[in-house]
Design a protein around this motif. Sequence first.
Motif, PDB file in Angstrom:
ATOM      1  N   TRP A  92     -32.332  23.104 -97.259  1.00  8.76           N
ATOM      2  CA  TRP A  92     -33.191  22.071 -96.548  1.00  8.76           C
ATOM      3  C   TRP A  92     -33.799  20.891 -97.146  1.00  8.76           C
ATOM      4  O   TRP A  92     -34.585  21.290 -97.931  1.00  8.76           O
ATOM      5  CB  TRP A  92     -34.064  22.931 -95.421  1.00  8.76           C
ATOM      6  N   GLU A 146     -26.848  21.006 -91.142  1.00  2.00           N
ATOM      7  CA  GLU A 146     -27.553  21.070 -89.941  1.00  2.00           C
ATOM      8  C   GLU A 146     -28.654  20.068 -89.967  1.00  2.00           C
ATOM      9  O   GLU A 146     -28.751  19.622 -91.021  1.00  2.00           O
ATOM     10  CB  GLU A 146     -28.290  22.601 -90.126  1.00  2.00           C
ATOM     11  N   ARG A 173     -32.806  19.020 -88.136  1.00  2.00           N
ATOM     12  CA  ARG A 173     -33.792  19.430 -87.362  1.00  2.00           C
ATOM     13  C   ARG A 173     -34.657  18.257 -87.241  1.00  2.00           C
ATOM     14  O   ARG A 173     -34.906  17.589 -88.012  1.00  2.00           O
ATOM     15  CB  ARG A 173     -34.593  20.722 -87.896  1.00  2.00           C
TER      16      ARG A 173
END
Length: 300
Positions: free
Chosen positions: A202, A240, A242
């Motif tokens: 991340w 991914e 967010r």
Amino acid sequence: MRNRFGNSRRALALLALAGLWAVSAAAADPAAEPGLLRFSGGETITASDLSRYLDQRIDLRGRARDRWGVQRVLREMALARALVWEGERMGEPRLSAEASERFDDAYALAVSKKLSPPCEAPADRAAARRFYEENPQAFMVPPMLRLGRVMLPASAQVEGVAARDWLAAQARAMAAASTTFDAVAQRADGVYRLEPQGDLGWVLLTQENAVLRRLAAAQAGELVGPVRDGDFVYLFLVHEKRDGRPLAWDEVAVSAAARALNYCRENTRKKLEDALFAKYGVALDDAEIDRLFGSSRSDE
């Protein structure tokens, strides 16, 4: 782009840049050397100035591997120079050994403290809660991406093909499901091993440049690139994503006072920088910065 995405094994890239600056300094008359940054009064900051500054500021060398990082270091140098001028205007004394130093960071820090209002942490929990309620922007989690990255020196040849063209071919092959990102990363690792290839985990999008803007606009599952920035060419896979969000009070109650203090310091510095850059007419020369890397603007 500034490498927020890997470990700190940067020796090869830094040696390449140091060699470039050394050649530039030796080949040109310093008085005629092009400026990377200019002040309205006519003074410039050159590649030689930048090289000498980084000899002293080892902590900043890791930033100067690409155009965006060099711009950030140049802005720091410009702020130090402007603060030196302000200190001299104010009559702030300097040590005799520092009298001719253009980018005197210690002196600049002393002057900035005199020019900036002091920052203090909230006195108690109730004051910290008031700050939290009045300044929600200080308590935001920035957008996050779980990224895969392949990076190669722009000058590299892979399987007899220029790095950018090879990455473009791999992107087409991934789109056709004839290879995978992991396979491409493994092949790239055989060419360039000074930074990790593949899944980076991340990454917080806390800074902004052309590449990060493209990443922020991408959706999960998308490939971004190939994109050239500085001496490297990149291909990213967004695993991914967010979105940014405000933190709840319960998440920050313990750290709210420290966040408030840091927020004040960051904003105070930004306001001082903006005021001094306007006063002294600071202007970056993007074309000259690009020439440090022997390239034109990055592909955007």
